[in-house]
Scaffold this motif. Structure first.
Motif, PDB file in Angstrom:
ATOM      1  N   SER A  57      -9.973   5.918  -3.192  1.00  0.00           N
ATOM      2  CA  SER A  57      -8.870   6.860  -3.411  1.00  0.00           C
ATOM      3  C   SER A  57      -8.093   7.121  -2.124  1.00  0.00           C
ATOM      4  O   SER A  57      -6.857   7.174  -2.132  1.00  0.00           O
ATOM      5  CB  SER A  57      -9.412   8.182  -3.972  1.00  0.00           C
ATOM      6  N   VAL A  61      -4.097   6.239  -1.414  1.00  0.00           N
ATOM      7  CA  VAL A  61      -3.105   7.208  -0.918  1.00  0.00           C
ATOM      8  C   VAL A  61      -2.441   6.691   0.356  1.00  0.00           C
ATOM      9  O   VAL A  61      -1.218   6.787   0.525  1.00  0.00           O
ATOM     10  CB  VAL A  61      -3.771   8.579  -0.671  1.00  0.00           C
ATOM     11  N   LYS A  62      -3.234   6.138   1.268  1.00  0.00           N
ATOM     12  CA  LYS A  62      -2.688   5.617   2.531  1.00  0.00           C
ATOM     13  C   LYS A  62      -1.708   4.472   2.280  1.00  0.00           C
ATOM     14  O   LYS A  62      -0.640   4.404   2.896  1.00  0.00           O
ATOM     15  CB  LYS A  62      -3.832   5.141   3.435  1.00  0.00           C
ATOM     16  N   ARG A  65       1.677   5.643   0.909  1.00  0.00           N
ATOM     17  CA  ARG A  65       2.556   6.271   1.894  1.00  0.00           C
ATOM     18  C   ARG A  65       3.316   5.258   2.747  1.00  0.00           C
ATOM     19  O   ARG A  65       4.377   5.575   3.294  1.00  0.00           O
ATOM     20  CB  ARG A  65       1.739   7.192   2.818  1.00  0.00           C
TER      21      ARG A  65
END
Length: 256
Positions: A57, A61-62, A65
């Protein structure tokens, strides 16, 4: 204390590798089975899922971005993977996985040879599909991978990476980002199943999760810094290791 340290190191390494190309289970699952040889396998697999869902997860997310995630492909694939991972897990309680076990090394060899021969594979991000065709293909591949993850599992992240590159035209970096989204869905599905049946060691899983997150942050940074070429090279290394491990597991299981 030594056992916990070993598992912490394994979880960190698994998070790092998994964040780039998948295949972290190559490291983490043998480690947890070695430390707890008398524990019920389902409990160890469930605990592994608990740790993995956090690391994957964070990686997702990284990537989101820094890389434009192809949500039109990743989202339907994730939905299908979530649903079919349940079906795969249920099926393995009814049908032996021996056939998949014996076939897997052959499939992995084909993937490795194809990737090695196609030097430009995944070098350029040029999506091949759009609209309804893209969604239906994503649902089909997501469902197939989700079922495989629930039914057997080894190399799920690496298979996802290859499928997004080969059949959707993604570069390796974008494919890795999309694969993380689908992988999260698989892990959550499995975690719900194992958690509902009580097959979790919560304290151990959460401790390993912290280490997975640390490894995942570094792995994602390396992938984003060095790009698709780096991801492709590590992918070939991980697939080669998967070939050796799955072939050995097959030979040992069949008693050859």
């Amino acid at each position: 204390m030594f056992d916990l340290t070993l598992l912490a190191i394994a979880a960190f390494a698994a998070g790092l590798v998994d964040a780039v190309v998948g295949g972290g289970g190559l490291i983490q699952i043998p480690a947890i089975f070695a430390v707890y040889p008398k524990e019920v396998p389902a409990t160890l697999i469930g605990t592994n899922k608990l740790a993995s869902v956090f690391g994957t997860s964070v990686a997702a997310v990284k990537y989101a971005r820094r890389v434009q995630v192809a949500w039109s492909t990743a989202a339907p694939a994730a939905v299908a993977a979530f649903a079919f991972a349940f079906l795969g897990a249920w099926t393995v309680t009814r049908v032996p996985a021996d056939f998949v076990r014996s076939l897997l090394p052959v499939v992995l060899v084909a993937v490795a040879v194809y990737t090695f021969k196609k030097k430009d594979l995944g070098a350029i991000h040029a999506p091949l599909h759009s609209g309804a065709k893209e969604r239906w293909l994503a649902l089909g591949f997501g469902g197939a991978i989700g079922f495989y993850d629930g039914f057997f599992g080894p190399g799920t992240g690496s298979f996802l990476l290859f499928l997004f590159v080969r059949f959707f035209g993604f570069d390796f970096l974008s494919a890795s980002a999309a694969a993380k989204v689908v992988n999260v869905a698989c892990n959550i599905s499995g975690l719900i199943l194992f958690g509902a049946s009580g097959h979790l060691i919560w304290q151990l899983g959460l401790t390993m999760a912290v280490c997975q997150i640390a490894g995942s942050l570094i792995g994602t940074r390396l992938a984003l810094k060095h790009g698709s070429g780096f991801v492709r090279k590590l992918f070939l290394v991980v697939v080669s290791l998967l070939i050796v491990k799955t072939a050995w597991d097959t030979v040992r299981h069949l008693g050859w």
